[in-house]
Design an enzyme around this catalytic site. Sequence first.
Site, mmCIF file in Angstrom:
data_model
loop_
_atom_site.group_PDB
_atom_site.id
_atom_site.type_symbol
_atom_site.label_atom_id
_atom_site.label_comp_id
_atom_site.label_asym_id
_atom_site.label_seq_id
_atom_site.Cartn_x
_atom_site.Cartn_y
_atom_site.Cartn_z
ATOM 1 N N ARG A 42 -15.937 66.611 6.748
ATOM 2 C CA ARG A 42 -16.900 66.454 8.314
ATOM 3 C C ARG A 42 -15.689 65.504 9.210
ATOM 4 O O ARG A 42 -16.206 65.949 10.546
ATOM 5 C CB ARG A 42 -17.818 65.846 8.273
ATOM 6 C CG ARG A 42 -19.177 66.164 9.488
ATOM 7 C CD ARG A 42 -20.134 65.487 9.141
ATOM 8 N NE ARG A 42 -21.188 65.572 10.479
ATOM 9 C CZ ARG A 42 -21.724 64.426 10.735
ATOM 10 N NH1 ARG A 42 -21.379 63.466 11.055
ATOM 11 N NH2 ARG A 42 -22.906 64.492 12.193
ATOM 12 N N ILE A 68 -22.580 67.261 17.681
ATOM 13 C CA ILE A 68 -22.326 67.873 16.106
ATOM 14 C C ILE A 68 -23.710 67.437 14.911
ATOM 15 O O ILE A 68 -24.028 66.513 15.351
ATOM 16 C CB ILE A 68 -20.916 66.976 15.095
ATOM 17 C CG1 ILE A 68 -20.859 67.549 13.866
ATOM 18 C CG2 ILE A 68 -20.551 66.032 14.675
ATOM 19 C CD1 ILE A 68 -19.619 67.297 13.368
ATOM 20 N N SER A 69 -24.817 68.208 14.974
ATOM 21 C CA SER A 69 -25.592 68.115 14.457
ATOM 22 C C SER A 69 -24.936 66.832 13.236
ATOM 23 O O SER A 69 -24.590 67.006 12.791
ATOM 24 C CB SER A 69 -25.987 69.576 13.567
ATOM 25 O OG SER A 69 -26.870 70.333 14.856
ATOM 26 N N ALA A 70 -27.114 66.357 12.738
ATOM 27 C CA ALA A 70 -26.669 65.476 11.996
ATOM 28 C C ALA A 70 -26.531 66.770 10.315
ATOM 29 O O ALA A 70 -26.929 67.793 10.534
ATOM 30 C CB ALA A 70 -28.072 65.036 11.582
ATOM 31 N N PRO A 71 -26.255 66.264 9.356
ATOM 32 C CA PRO A 71 -25.560 67.050 8.461
ATOM 33 C C PRO A 71 -26.835 67.361 7.722
ATOM 34 O O PRO A 71 -27.007 68.406 7.292
ATOM 35 C CB PRO A 71 -25.312 66.430 7.478
ATOM 36 C CG PRO A 71 -23.917 65.303 8.274
ATOM 37 C CD PRO A 71 -24.914 64.439 9.402
#
Length: 241
Positions: A42, A68-71
């Site tokens: 990431r 960027i979306s949270a994992p």
Amino acid sequence: MAPWTRDEEWFREARRRLVERLVREGYIRSEHVKRAMLRVPRELFVPDELRHLAYEDTPLPIGHGQTISAPHMVAMMTEYADLKPGMKVLEVGAGSGYHAAVMAEVVAPSDEPREHWGHVYTIERIPELAEFARRNLERAGYADRVTVIVGDGSRGYPEKAPYDRIIVTAAAPDIPGPLIDQLKPGGKMVIPIGDRYLQHLYVVVKTRDGKIESRPVTPCLFVPLVGEYGWREYEADTTLA
């Protein structure tokens, strides 16, 4: 340790700890999603000045009002999509390219022969972000498994339709008709639906006889899906954060 001195081993260990946490918390439920998130770095998909935050479970800004979306959300959406090796996937909203890389590791695993690979097509309306995603995917080793397209994601990408799976990473007021049309019978779509104040992640299934079934699975908060079959620019400014 200063952010700029962190090395590959530090990031690998941070990635491992994050994935273990997501497994414990129930976001990662399958071995193939776990393996994909362990493999995809990431830190290569965030702005350089934020690399030290790559393995915090939080969204991060990537410019142009996008994130960027949270994992945990990447893991959850990938699990709900029920991806399999060899599948053809459309992602709406390339962003930095990270989610596309995770999905590529599932449908086209690094350790599988190329003839068994599927492919991810990811469409991004902001040209600068599309180029950012393309560069990130290339340096992370996914350029041959992910194709980045510049365009209106709400219209899908009919040139490569139909798709086994469609993943939408921006919130729409309703399910865009072209995406339903481009989904294979038996296919699934994962999409956030709602306005600025109330959104839910939906799993949409097109049955073998073409009927559409959908169910909400969790509350969520995404940036708006701007486009002909999403929000207009002026609506997005006042409807979604």
